[in-house]
Motif scaffolding. Structure first.
Motif, PDB file in Angstrom:
ATOM      1  N   THR A 277       0.911  -1.110   0.245  1.00 58.83           N
ATOM      2  CA  THR A 277      -0.062   0.127   0.014  1.00 58.83           C
ATOM      3  C   THR A 277       1.135   1.121  -0.236  1.00 58.83           C
ATOM      4  OG1 THR A 277      -1.718  -1.308   1.442  1.00 58.83           O
ATOM      5  CG2 THR A 277      -1.876   1.271   1.119  1.00 58.83           C
ATOM      6  N   VAL A 281       1.148   4.502  -2.879  1.00 59.38           N
ATOM      7  CA  VAL A 281      -0.141   5.486  -3.399  1.00 59.38           C
ATOM      8  C   VAL A 281       1.319   6.509  -3.257  1.00 59.38           C
ATOM      9  CG1 VAL A 281      -1.566   4.814  -1.450  1.00 59.38           C
ATOM     10  CG2 VAL A 281       0.490   6.176  -1.203  1.00 59.38           C
ATOM     11  N   VAL A 282       2.289   6.350  -3.038  1.00 60.64           N
ATOM     12  CA  VAL A 282       3.019   7.090  -3.978  1.00 60.64           C
ATOM     13  C   VAL A 282       3.511   6.794  -5.625  1.00 60.64           C
ATOM     14  CG1 VAL A 282       5.700   7.657  -3.977  1.00 60.64           C
ATOM     15  CG2 VAL A 282       4.358   6.545  -2.305  1.00 60.64           C
ATOM     16  N   ALA A 285       0.487   8.787  -7.137  1.00 61.83           N
ATOM     17  CA  ALA A 285       0.835  10.099  -7.120  1.00 61.83           C
ATOM     18  C   ALA A 285       1.623  10.767  -7.853  1.00 61.83           C
ATOM     19  CB  ALA A 285       1.540  10.992  -5.689  1.00 61.83           C
ATOM     20  N   LYS A 290      -4.058  12.749  -8.226  1.00 64.81           N
ATOM     21  CA  LYS A 290      -3.704  12.879  -6.807  1.00 64.81           C
ATOM     22  C   LYS A 290      -4.803  13.630  -5.341  1.00 64.81           C
ATOM     23  CE  LYS A 290       0.006  15.429  -9.040  1.00 64.81           C
ATOM     24  NZ  LYS A 290       1.199  14.599  -8.767  1.00 64.81           N
ATOM     25  N   ARG A 315      -0.834   7.626   4.536  1.00 68.11           N
ATOM     26  CA  ARG A 315      -1.123   9.141   4.142  1.00 68.11           C
ATOM     27  C   ARG A 315      -0.365  10.177   3.654  1.00 68.11           C
ATOM     28  NH1 ARG A 315      -5.437  13.126   5.366  1.00 68.11           N
ATOM     29  NH2 ARG A 315      -6.680  11.268   6.471  1.00 68.11           N
ATOM     30  N   PHE A 318       1.694   9.675   0.535  1.00 69.82           N
ATOM     31  CA  PHE A 318       1.078   9.994  -1.168  1.00 69.82           C
ATOM     32  C   PHE A 318       1.219  10.992  -0.629  1.00 69.82           C
ATOM     33  CE2 PHE A 318      -2.941  11.278  -2.113  1.00 69.82           C
ATOM     34  CZ  PHE A 318      -3.283  10.888  -3.568  1.00 69.82           C
ATOM     35  N   GLY A 323       0.323  14.331  -3.886  1.00 66.13           N
ATOM     36  CA  GLY A 323      -0.756  13.733  -3.494  1.00 66.13           C
ATOM     37  C   GLY A 323      -1.840  15.465  -2.917  1.00 66.13           C
ATOM     38  N   PHE A 326      -6.588  12.885   0.720  1.00 66.78           N
ATOM     39  CA  PHE A 326      -6.044  11.417   0.944  1.00 66.78           C
ATOM     40  C   PHE A 326      -7.838  11.498   1.522  1.00 66.78           C
ATOM     41  CE2 PHE A 326      -5.230   8.273   3.676  1.00 66.78           C
ATOM     42  CZ  PHE A 326      -4.395   7.514   2.807  1.00 66.78           C
TER      43      PHE A 326
END
Length: 359
Positions: A277, A281-282, A285, A290, A315, A318, A323, A326
């Motif tokens: 995960t 998420v990185v 982004a 975004k 979070r 991200f 990002g 979130f």
């Protein structure tokens, strides 16, 4: 001399000697099991909890001669401090307990009410923790003493895994081994594809989305991870997680590719189920996604993995990667739709027992 033995809440034994011990009236029990929680976030409370958890061969299956020295002498000399700080950041200070404990109590209170309305006052509903307190053994002992001759055991894990469902069952069976009068038991199987569970998840997503201004670009369904080797050895967890995500997407009416399945909480050097995960998420982004939302379908209650790991580490990763938005979709917790799903699962597993009990 024969006599009847009667006490409040107890059954009647006719033709029993006067010195016969009292016998509780026969009843059915429902025992809900969750993962567990430390009693506090201080060093020794955390060390006791982590030692029990990380000594479980279902969780870490390395040979004890190799693992225990590393665990006791190295890992548990440092990790209780960092884990304790994480727990302190989410602790329910007002009640002096972890959020998992607070939520589990609320879930069981609602289940007691629902069971009473559906089946009457004769059923006993309790909860235990696989690690920590209240221990499975202590609650089983109390339920048997209260007259539970039949117990439905409900591990609060929608998807089956050896490190969650199976170890909870193991602990339950070991507790039964210590009882002179063992109750009849039924183990509730996984319910990862139950229509009401999927409905509860979908409602939680719709509720979360209705409260934000901009719709997320993608929904990430983050499940607790486990070594990839377990999948190759026959554990069905990975496949069940994938199906839960697919059924959730279909219930929401979304197109393929709108829900990603990932795995969190990687531990050690061994390869775990992917994608991870925090890495995924990185990547989202950096790929221009975004705005994302994250849901945790494998957790029945918000806990350290959701309140601290997802809303903290994941979070931050991200946002740091570029990002902008979130959104965390809370676990089902004691939401009424979740309780309805659990009741439907319980009714199936109580079939035949409750009808006979009422006669």
């Amino acid at each position: 001399m024969d006599t009847e033995i009667v006490r409040p809440g107890a059954g009647r034994l006719t033709h029993a000697p006067a010195d016969h011990p009292p016998v509780a009236r026969a009843r059915i029990g429902i025992l809900v099991a969750n993962l567990g929680t430390p009693d506090n976030y201080d060093y020794w409370s955390m060390r006791r909890y982590l030692s029990e958890f990380l000594s479980d061969r279902r969780v870490i299956d390395f040979p004890a001669w190799k693992w225990q020295p590393l665990l006791q002498l190295v890992i548990l000399s440092k990790r209780p401090f960092t884990s304790g700080a994480n727990y302190k950041s989410i602790w329910n200070h007002e009640k002096g307990e972890s959020p998992l404990m607070t939520i589990t109590k609320a879930q069981v209170a609602k289940l007691r009410t629902a069971v009473s309305l559906r089946f009457g006052e004769g059923l006993m509903v309790e909860f235990c923790m696989r690690y920590g307190n209240p221990s499975t053994e202590s609650v089983v002992r109390r339920m048997v003493a209260a007259g539970c001759e039949k117990i439905v055991f409900l591990p609060l894990y929608p998807q089956y895994a050896g490190a969650t469902s199976a170890t909870a069952n193991d602990k339950f069976f070991r507790a039964l081994m210590k009882e002179k009068r063992q109750p009849a038991v039924r183990i509730v199987p996984e319910y990862f594809d139950h229509s009401l569970y999927i409905e509860a998840l979908a409602q939680s997503v719709e509720r979360a989305y209705s409260g934000i201004d901009h719709r997320p670009d993608i929904l990430v369904a983050s499940y607790h991870g486990m070594p990839k080797r377990y999948l190759m050895e026959g554990d069905p967890y990975h496949c069940q997680c994938q199906k839960t995500s697919r059924l959730l997407r279909e219930r929401l009416g979304w197109a393929e590719g709108s829900v990603d399945t990932t795995f969190q909480s990687v531990f050690g050097r061994e390869e775990w189920l992917r994608p991870y995960t925090v890495e995924h998420v990185v990547e989202l982004a950096r790929a221009g996604k975004k705005r994302i939302a994250v849901i945790s379908p494998a957790f029945s209650a918000d806990c350290i993995e959701t309140l601290e790991e997802i809303q903290g580490e994941i979070r931050e990763a991200f946002i740091h990667a570029g990002g902008k938005s979130f959104t965390y979709v809370p676990c089902l917790n004691d939401d009424d739709a979740h309780i309805a799903a659990l009741m439907a699962v319980l009714e199936t597993n109580l079939a035949g027992w409750t009808e006979a009990h009422g006669k």
